[in-house]
Motif scaffolding. Structure first.
Motif, PDB file in Angstrom:
ATOM      1  N   UNK A   1      21.840  22.750  83.415  1.00  0.00           N
ATOM      2  CA  UNK A   1      21.371  22.178  84.677  1.00  0.00           C
ATOM      3  C   UNK A   1      19.874  22.411  84.866  1.00  0.00           C
ATOM      4  N   UNK A   2      19.271  23.227  83.994  1.00  0.00           N
ATOM      5  CA  UNK A   2      17.817  23.438  84.086  1.00  0.00           C
ATOM      6  C   UNK A   2      17.146  22.193  83.529  1.00  0.00           C
ATOM      7  N   UNK A   3      16.440  21.488  84.405  1.00  0.00           N
ATOM      8  CA  UNK A   3      15.859  20.212  83.989  1.00  0.00           C
ATOM      9  C   UNK A   3      14.628  20.408  83.104  1.00  0.00           C
ATOM     10  N   UNK A   4      13.894  21.500  83.377  1.00  0.00           N
ATOM     11  CA  UNK A   4      12.602  21.672  82.727  1.00  0.00           C
ATOM     12  C   UNK A   4      12.762  22.142  81.281  1.00  0.00           C
TER      13      UNK A   4
ATOM     14  N   UNK B   1      16.315  25.529  90.271  1.00  0.00           N
ATOM     15  CA  UNK B   1      17.271  26.633  90.179  1.00  0.00           C
ATOM     16  C   UNK B   1      17.047  27.671  91.285  1.00  0.00           C
ATOM     17  N   UNK B   2      15.791  27.846  91.703  1.00  0.00           N
ATOM     18  CA  UNK B   2      15.499  28.832  92.757  1.00  0.00           C
ATOM     19  C   UNK B   2      16.146  28.384  94.063  1.00  0.00           C
ATOM     20  N   UNK B   3      15.972  27.098  94.365  1.00  0.00           N
ATOM     21  CA  UNK B   3      16.572  26.539  95.577  1.00  0.00           C
ATOM     22  C   UNK B   3      18.098  26.682  95.513  1.00  0.00           C
ATOM     23  N   UNK B   4      18.643  26.426  94.350  1.00  0.00           N
ATOM     24  CA  UNK B   4      20.095  26.494  94.155  1.00  0.00           C
ATOM     25  C   UNK B   4      20.601  27.913  94.465  1.00  0.00           C
TER      26      UNK B   4
END
Ligand SMILES: [Zn+2]
Length: 350
Positions: free
Chosen positions: A140-143, A225-228
């Motif tokens: 799920x990490x887009x970067x 991911x931080x927001x998640x």
């Protein structure tokens, strides 16, 4: 006198051990471009194992040191994180021959567990002769840069999967460089404060801090991911406070974000999504929004069946059947009630 000699021998061996291991790890580190943290971790692990074994008459020699280090690297490179029925990590295990399955950031299969039993399940159609791949990193990490750094740190290879190559071609790295994967120092302080308060059971204050932190993070340049993570923690705190309205609002935002990160056309989403949908269904039923609850519970249940098979009965372990029945009954009762109201108003009009 005898003890003294033994002590001296022990200290001499320990000194030798330290030097040899330090050289070995430093060399390995140079070759593998490992970070200092990892070297220290390897060193500590080797030390503990050495001391434990030494006290049981473990012979101190170079071969044994090598074995310790070798086992250490095997376990960190080949271990699978084992998740329980709620998708929480409960341990690490070595599995063969699945440890030979290669990585892709766009995998064709997922790793799931039923107890300690491991399953590799396809998450999309796989062509004949096509290699089966799994993801060693949260896909799920887009970067690309963040996934890539993790894979280098943890598994010592540069990823050149289809997804990474596509991202290199699209030249997205530049814009990714502007994104931060760590909170700035003052925000990290706030974050730690919230964590501390949470541990002390001061959920309300902790929640308020996280809400303000979230606003700042949303305006800044951070990876999703931080927001998640913040959404997950806010939901948890709100549930502790029995503030189901706040919990459901943030659980919905979490699901929306995860759908952006994990949903892909013609692919089954990550199995973790089942837990997010389930939590959403539970919270919606708390708020008596039974239609939304049924929808979320159905999504959870169907994803679990997709991964484990309809006959596995595992969704019974993951999903509380009583809750599902209650929600369905309440939904039916609501529909009936509205129907009756409609009929009544029609009668009145007549
Ligand atoms: Zn990749």
């Amino acid at each position: 006198m005898k003890t003294d000699n033994k002590n001296k021998e022990f200290m001499a061996n320990l000194k030798l051990f330290n030097e040899q291991i330090a050289t070995m790890i430093s060399n390995a580190g140079k070759i593998l471009k490992k970070s200092d943290d990892k070297k220290e971790e390897a060193m500590n692990y080797a030390m503990v194992t050495f001391l434990k074994n030494y006290s049981q008459g473990f012979e101190v020699n170079m071969d044994n040191f090598k074995t310790v280090i070798h086992l250490y690297f095997i376990s960190i490179c080949n271990g699978f994180g084992i998740a329980d029925n709620q998708m929480l990590r409960i341990g690490t295990g070595l599995y063969s021959p699945t440890n030979l399955i290669n990585h892709s950031c766009e995998p064709s299969a997922m790793v799931i567990f039923n107890g300690k039993r491991q399953f590799i399940v396809s998450c999309r159609d796989i062509e004949p002769d096509e290699e089966i791949t799994i993801s060693y990193v949260d896909n799920g990490i887009k970067e690309r840069l963040i996934r890539s750094q993790y894979l280098i740190d943890q598994y010592y290879f540069n990823c050149s999967c289809i997804r990474c190559l596509k991202q290199i071609q699209e030249n997205t790295d530049k814009s990714e460089l502007q994104l931060s994967q760590n909170l700035s120092e003052d925000l990290e302080q706030l974050n730690l404060q919230a964590l501390q308060l949470e541990q002390e059971g001061q959920f309300k204050v902790s929640l308020d801090i996280l809400l303000s932190l979230l606003e700042t993070v949303k305006q800044g340049c951070y990876i999703s991911q931080i927001q998640k993570e913040i959404y997950e923690r806010i939901t948890y705190l709100a549930v502790q406070l029995k503030d189901y309205k706040t919990a459901s609002v943030f659980q919905n935002q979490l699901v929306d974000l995860c759908e952006i990160l994990y949903l892909q056309k013609d692919h089954l989403p990550h199995p973790l999504m089942a837990m997010h949908y389930y939590q959403q269904g539970k919270l919606m039923s708390q708020r008596k929004k039974y239609d939304e609850s049924v929808l979320a519970l159905q999504k959870a249940s169907s994803l679990i069946s997709d991964y484990y098979g309809i006959k596995s009965k595992i969704d019974g372990k993951m999903i509380d059947e009583k809750l599902v029945n209650e929600v369905n009954e309440n939904l039916l009762a609501n529909i009936q009630l509205q129907q009756n109201k409609k009929n009544k108003s029609k009668d009145n009009q007549l």
